[in-house]
Motif scaffolding. Structure first.
Motif, PDB file in Angstrom:
ATOM      1  N   LYS A  85      20.155  34.179  19.614  1.00 37.22           N
ATOM      2  CA  LYS A  85      21.559  34.613  19.574  1.00 37.22           C
ATOM      3  C   LYS A  85      22.498  33.474  19.963  1.00 37.22           C
ATOM      4  CE  LYS A  85      21.148  38.351  22.137  1.00 37.22           C
ATOM      5  NZ  LYS A  85      21.512  39.598  22.872  1.00 37.22           N
ATOM      6  N   ALA A  86      22.109  32.743  21.019  1.00 38.41           N
ATOM      7  CA  ALA A  86      22.960  31.652  21.510  1.00 38.41           C
ATOM      8  C   ALA A  86      23.113  30.552  20.470  1.00 38.41           C
ATOM      9  CB  ALA A  86      22.378  31.086  22.798  1.00 38.41           C
ATOM     10  N   SER A  87      22.105  30.420  19.597  1.00 34.14           N
ATOM     11  CA  SER A  87      22.163  29.395  18.550  1.00 34.14           C
ATOM     12  C   SER A  87      22.917  29.882  17.318  1.00 34.14           C
ATOM     13  CB  SER A  87      20.743  28.981  18.144  1.00 34.14           C
ATOM     14  OG  SER A  87      20.024  28.521  19.268  1.00 34.14           O
ATOM     15  N   GLY A  88      23.346  31.168  17.338  1.00 31.38           N
ATOM     16  CA  GLY A  88      24.142  31.683  16.228  1.00 31.38           C
ATOM     17  C   GLY A  88      23.347  32.316  15.099  1.00 31.38           C
ATOM     18  N   TRP A  89      22.122  32.753  15.420  1.00 31.66           N
ATOM     19  CA  TRP A  89      21.259  33.347  14.403  1.00 31.66           C
ATOM     20  C   TRP A  89      20.919  34.790  14.761  1.00 31.66           C
ATOM     21  CZ3 TRP A  89      20.086  30.417  10.115  1.00 31.66           C
ATOM     22  CH2 TRP A  89      20.350  29.038  10.219  1.00 31.66           C
ATOM     23  N   ARG A  90      20.478  35.542  13.726  1.00 32.60           N
ATOM     24  CA  ARG A  90      19.920  36.869  13.966  1.00 32.60           C
ATOM     25  C   ARG A  90      18.583  36.978  13.243  1.00 32.60           C
ATOM     26  NH1 ARG A  90      19.760  40.920  10.397  1.00 32.60           N
ATOM     27  NH2 ARG A  90      20.560  40.511   8.309  1.00 32.60           N
ATOM     28  N   VAL A  91      17.755  37.897  13.708  1.00 38.19           N
ATOM     29  CA  VAL A  91      16.437  38.094  13.097  1.00 38.19           C
ATOM     30  C   VAL A  91      16.591  38.938  11.836  1.00 38.19           C
ATOM     31  CG1 VAL A  91      14.145  39.108  13.412  1.00 38.19           C
ATOM     32  CG2 VAL A  91      15.276  37.942  15.336  1.00 38.19           C
ATOM     33  N   VAL A  92      16.014  38.476  10.731  1.00 44.60           N
ATOM     34  CA  VAL A  92      15.979  39.264   9.490  1.00 44.60           C
ATOM     35  C   VAL A  92      14.706  40.114   9.484  1.00 44.60           C
ATOM     36  CG1 VAL A  92      15.903  39.208   6.968  1.00 44.60           C
ATOM     37  CG2 VAL A  92      17.305  37.538   8.230  1.00 44.60           C
ATOM     38  N   ASN A  93      13.559  39.466   9.559  1.00 40.97           N
ATOM     39  CA  ASN A  93      12.303  40.215   9.648  1.00 40.97           C
ATOM     40  C   ASN A  93      11.208  39.339  10.231  1.00 40.97           C
ATOM     41  OD1 ASN A  93      11.977  38.713   7.090  1.00 40.97           O
ATOM     42  ND2 ASN A  93      10.071  39.881   6.938  1.00 40.97           N
ATOM     43  N   ILE A  94      10.166  40.012  10.687  1.00 44.99           N
ATOM     44  CA  ILE A  94       9.001  39.345  11.262  1.00 44.99           C
ATOM     45  C   ILE A  94       7.753  39.948  10.635  1.00 44.99           C
ATOM     46  CG2 ILE A  94       7.602  39.240  13.380  1.00 44.99           C
ATOM     47  CD1 ILE A  94      10.285  38.847  14.873  1.00 44.99           C
ATOM     48  N   ASP A  95       6.816  39.089  10.272  1.00 38.63           N
ATOM     49  CA  ASP A  95       5.512  39.563   9.811  1.00 38.63           C
ATOM     50  C   ASP A  95       4.460  38.966  10.729  1.00 38.63           C
ATOM     51  OD1 ASP A  95       3.539  40.773   8.314  1.00 38.63           O
ATOM     52  OD2 ASP A  95       3.489  39.193   6.795  1.00 38.63           O
TER      53      ASP A  95
END
Ligand SMILES: [Zn+2]
Length: 157
Positions: A85-95
């Motif tokens: 979050k601090a880097s400006g990203w969000r999780v799309v998906n994880i496999d």
């Protein structure tokens, strides 16, 4: 978009609890480690850190640090997500895939997915967990250890 990959290994031993994906799994043997040895969460942390090109879990949470002795790996996942979050990203998906000989874990997969989805701010449908054995081959086949692999996709917020 950024993609990351993570892998983690732990030994299995009697007298240890088995934690996977933040859920305690009934098992004769549990994973050995400095923390709760949740091999799946550790692989996912490494996938997230990999997507950020921020090194690996061992650099951020050293297994020589008393602060992390016996720690619930859900806390490590939460701290890793803070970096996402601090880097400006969000999780799309994880496999992910967990490789172990026993016990069978898929009946706990939904609980693991719900647990980790809650921490990572995504839906249960965005977290995939698969399981396989090594057909009795190698250290996994002999029940000496287990391995988890994970990939993570991130999207700029
Ligand atoms: Zn680990």
């Amino acid at each position: 978009m950024r993609i990351g990959f993570g892998i983690d290994y732990h030994q299995l031993a009697e007298g240890r609890e088995l934690w996977l994906g933040g859920v305690r799994i009934p098992s004769e043997k549990g994973a050995v480690g400095h923390s709760d040895a949740d091999v799946l969460i550790h692989a996912i942390c490494d996938a997230l850190l990999g997507a950020l090109a921020l090194g690996d879990i061992g650099q951020h949470f050293p297994n020589t640090d008393e602060a992390y002795k016996g720690i619930d790996s859900k806390i490590l996942l939460s701290k890793t997500f803070e970096m996402v979050k601090a880097s400006g990203w969000r999780v799309v998906n994880i496999d992910s895939t967990v490789t172990l000989e026993a016990p069978k874990i898929m009946k706990y997969a939904l609980a693991m997915r719900e647990t980790m989805a809650g921490i990572l701010g995504v839906g249960v449908g965005d977290i995939s967990i698969k399981a396989t054995t090594t057909e009795k081959m190698g250290f996994v086949g002999r029940g000496e250890g287990l391995v988890a692999y994970a990939t993570a996709l991130l999207e700029k917020v």
